[in-house]
Design a protein around this motif. Structure first.
Motif, PDB file in Angstrom:
ATOM      1  N   ALA A  36      -0.360   2.470   5.331  1.00 37.28           N
ATOM      2  CA  ALA A  36       0.970   1.854   5.307  1.00 37.28           C
ATOM      3  C   ALA A  36       1.776   2.278   6.536  1.00 37.28           C
ATOM      4  CB  ALA A  36       1.705   2.233   4.022  1.00 37.28           C
ATOM      5  N   PHE A  37       1.758   3.565   6.838  1.00 41.23           N
ATOM      6  CA  PHE A  37       2.448   4.040   8.035  1.00 41.23           C
ATOM      7  C   PHE A  37       1.772   3.521   9.307  1.00 41.23           C
ATOM      8  CE2 PHE A  37       3.991   7.416   5.104  1.00 41.23           C
ATOM      9  CZ  PHE A  37       5.356   7.206   5.288  1.00 41.23           C
ATOM     10  N   GLY A  38       0.447   3.511   9.297  1.00 38.10           N
ATOM     11  CA  GLY A  38      -0.301   3.080  10.468  1.00 38.10           C
ATOM     12  C   GLY A  38      -0.148   1.608  10.798  1.00 38.10           C
ATOM     13  N   LEU A  39       0.169   0.809   9.812  1.00 32.95           N
ATOM     14  CA  LEU A  39       0.373  -0.617  10.066  1.00 32.95           C
ATOM     15  C   LEU A  39       1.679  -0.889  10.801  1.00 32.95           C
ATOM     16  CD1 LEU A  39      -0.787  -2.127   6.663  1.00 32.95           C
ATOM     17  CD2 LEU A  39      -1.855  -2.523   8.895  1.00 32.95           C
ATOM     18  N   ILE A  40       2.658  -0.016  10.637  1.00 27.94           N
ATOM     19  CA  ILE A  40       3.993  -0.271  11.178  1.00 27.94           C
ATOM     20  C   ILE A  40       4.337   0.639  12.361  1.00 27.94           C
ATOM     21  CG2 ILE A  40       6.464  -0.296  10.645  1.00 27.94           C
ATOM     22  CD1 ILE A  40       4.889  -2.544   9.277  1.00 27.94           C
ATOM     23  N   LEU A  41       4.257   1.946  12.161  1.00 35.63           N
ATOM     24  CA  LEU A  41       4.798   2.884  13.152  1.00 35.63           C
ATOM     25  C   LEU A  41       4.177   2.782  14.550  1.00 35.63           C
ATOM     26  CD1 LEU A  41       5.440   6.050  10.981  1.00 35.63           C
ATOM     27  CD2 LEU A  41       7.088   4.353  11.795  1.00 35.63           C
ATOM     28  N   PHE A  84       0.816  -1.217   0.000  1.00 31.61           N
ATOM     29  CA  PHE A  84       0.000   0.000   0.000  1.00 31.61           C
ATOM     30  C   PHE A  84       0.847   1.263   0.000  1.00 31.61           C
ATOM     31  CE2 PHE A  84      -3.270  -3.044   1.144  1.00 31.61           C
ATOM     32  CZ  PHE A  84      -4.268  -2.655   0.260  1.00 31.61           C
ATOM     33  N   GLY A  85       2.037   1.196   0.530  1.00 29.00           N
ATOM     34  CA  GLY A  85       2.947   2.340   0.431  1.00 29.00           C
ATOM     35  C   GLY A  85       3.326   2.611  -1.015  1.00 29.00           C
ATOM     36  N   ILE A  86       3.694   1.546  -1.730  1.00 31.27           N
ATOM     37  CA  ILE A  86       4.035   1.680  -3.150  1.00 31.27           C
ATOM     38  C   ILE A  86       2.821   2.145  -3.951  1.00 31.27           C
ATOM     39  CG2 ILE A  86       4.669   0.369  -5.214  1.00 31.27           C
ATOM     40  CD1 ILE A  86       6.474  -1.345  -3.292  1.00 31.27           C
ATOM     41  N   ALA A  87       1.663   1.538  -3.683  1.00 29.30           N
ATOM     42  CA  ALA A  87       0.447   1.921  -4.418  1.00 29.30           C
ATOM     43  C   ALA A  87       0.072   3.373  -4.158  1.00 29.30           C
ATOM     44  CB  ALA A  87      -0.706   0.998  -4.028  1.00 29.30           C
ATOM     45  N   PHE A 130      -7.071 -10.158   8.704  1.00 33.05           N
ATOM     46  CA  PHE A 130      -6.264 -10.978   9.614  1.00 33.05           C
ATOM     47  C   PHE A 130      -5.480 -10.095  10.583  1.00 33.05           C
ATOM     48  CE2 PHE A 130      -1.985 -12.886  10.263  1.00 33.05           C
ATOM     49  CZ  PHE A 130      -2.358 -13.905  11.131  1.00 33.05           C
ATOM     50  N   VAL A 131      -4.856  -9.055  10.073  1.00 28.97           N
ATOM     51  CA  VAL A 131      -4.099  -8.141  10.935  1.00 28.97           C
ATOM     52  C   VAL A 131      -5.047  -7.436  11.910  1.00 28.97           C
ATOM     53  CG1 VAL A 131      -2.697  -6.028  10.979  1.00 28.97           C
ATOM     54  CG2 VAL A 131      -2.206  -7.822   9.299  1.00 28.97           C
ATOM     55  N   ALA A 132      -6.178  -6.973  11.420  1.00 32.50           N
ATOM     56  CA  ALA A 132      -7.140  -6.296  12.303  1.00 32.50           C
ATOM     57  C   ALA A 132      -7.599  -7.245  13.410  1.00 32.50           C
ATOM     58  CB  ALA A 132      -8.327  -5.783  11.498  1.00 32.50           C
ATOM     59  N   TRP A 133      -7.943  -8.463  13.044  1.00 33.58           N
ATOM     60  CA  TRP A 133      -8.383  -9.449  14.030  1.00 33.58           C
ATOM     61  C   TRP A 133      -7.282  -9.716  15.055  1.00 33.58           C
ATOM     62  CZ3 TRP A 133      -5.930 -14.211  14.604  1.00 33.58           C
ATOM     63  CH2 TRP A 133      -6.500 -15.047  15.570  1.00 33.58           C
ATOM     64  N   LEU A 141      -6.665  -0.303  13.559  1.00 29.12           N
ATOM     65  CA  LEU A 141      -7.557   0.646  12.881  1.00 29.12           C
ATOM     66  C   LEU A 141      -7.108   0.871  11.434  1.00 29.12           C
ATOM     67  CD1 LEU A 141      -8.229   3.261  15.696  1.00 29.12           C
ATOM     68  CD2 LEU A 141      -9.812   1.547  14.784  1.00 29.12           C
ATOM     69  N   ALA A 142      -5.802   0.936  11.203  1.00 25.69           N
ATOM     70  CA  ALA A 142      -5.280   1.074   9.842  1.00 25.69           C
ATOM     71  C   ALA A 142      -5.659  -0.155   9.015  1.00 25.69           C
ATOM     72  CB  ALA A 142      -3.767   1.263   9.860  1.00 25.69           C
ATOM     73  N   ALA A 143      -5.531  -1.326   9.612  1.00 26.99           N
ATOM     74  CA  ALA A 143      -5.901  -2.556   8.903  1.00 26.99           C
ATOM     75  C   ALA A 143      -7.400  -2.569   8.581  1.00 26.99           C
ATOM     76  CB  ALA A 143      -5.520  -3.774   9.732  1.00 26.99           C
ATOM     77  N   THR A 144      -8.203  -2.107   9.515  1.00 25.04           N
ATOM     78  CA  THR A 144      -9.652  -2.029   9.276  1.00 25.04           C
ATOM     79  C   THR A 144      -9.960  -1.043   8.151  1.00 25.04           C
ATOM     80  OG1 THR A 144     -10.075  -2.571  11.589  1.00 25.04           O
ATOM     81  CG2 THR A 144     -11.885  -1.552  10.356  1.00 25.04           C
ATOM     82  N   GLY A 145      -9.250   0.067   8.127  1.00 27.64           N
ATOM     83  CA  GLY A 145      -9.419   1.027   7.027  1.00 27.64           C
ATOM     84  C   GLY A 145      -9.087   0.402   5.683  1.00 27.64           C
ATOM     85  N   LEU A 146      -8.055  -0.428   5.648  1.00 22.79           N
ATOM     86  CA  LEU A 146      -7.706  -1.103   4.389  1.00 22.79           C
ATOM     87  C   LEU A 146      -8.779  -2.108   3.978  1.00 22.79           C
ATOM     88  CD1 LEU A 146      -3.869  -1.671   4.704  1.00 22.79           C
ATOM     89  CD2 LEU A 146      -5.087  -0.065   3.220  1.00 22.79           C
TER      90      LEU A 146
END
Length: 123
Positions: free
Chosen positions: A57-62, A16-19, A112-115, A75-80
């Protein structure tokens, strides 16, 4: 399981960062040549999608890596998941089954990440 979640987060963040960067730089016409679905949306909507993807992308890691507001990771994963639902609807309407499958895989990974990060493996 924590390692698997981190791998999923890293892969999703990279994709998602690249996209997001890819959708942020070229003109509407140039982008439409690479991504035909762009023709169905105004450039402001495409840029909004790009910003959403970059933020996720930032929210998944930072937050998870720094321990600062780690609730932002699920929350970032849920947004995706929400973004991918929109992508699946768009590609289904355009009769692009390959894109639907790809977006469904991304949706499942984000879910999966959100869960995992909301539930049993919250940070």
């Amino acid at each position: 399981m924590n390692t698997t979640l981190w791998i999923a987060q890293a892969v999703l963040a990279a994709i998602f960062g690249i996209a997001g960067v890819w959708k942020s730089i070229p003109s509407h016409r140039t982008l439409a040549l690479q991504l035909p679905w762009v023709e169905d949306f105004s450039m402001s909507v495409v840029r909004f999608i790009a910003v959403t993807e970059l933020a996720a992308a930032f929210g998944l890691i930072l937050p998870a890596a720094t321990g600062i507001a780690p609730i932002l990771t699920p929350l970032a994963a849920t947004g995706l998941v929400i973004v991918m639902i929109g992508a699946i609807i768009t590609h289904t309407r355009r009769k692009e089954p390959g894109a639907v499958v790809f977006n469904a895989v991304l949706l499942l990974a984000a879910a999966f990440v959100a869960w995992g990060r909301f539930g049993p493996h919250a940070l």
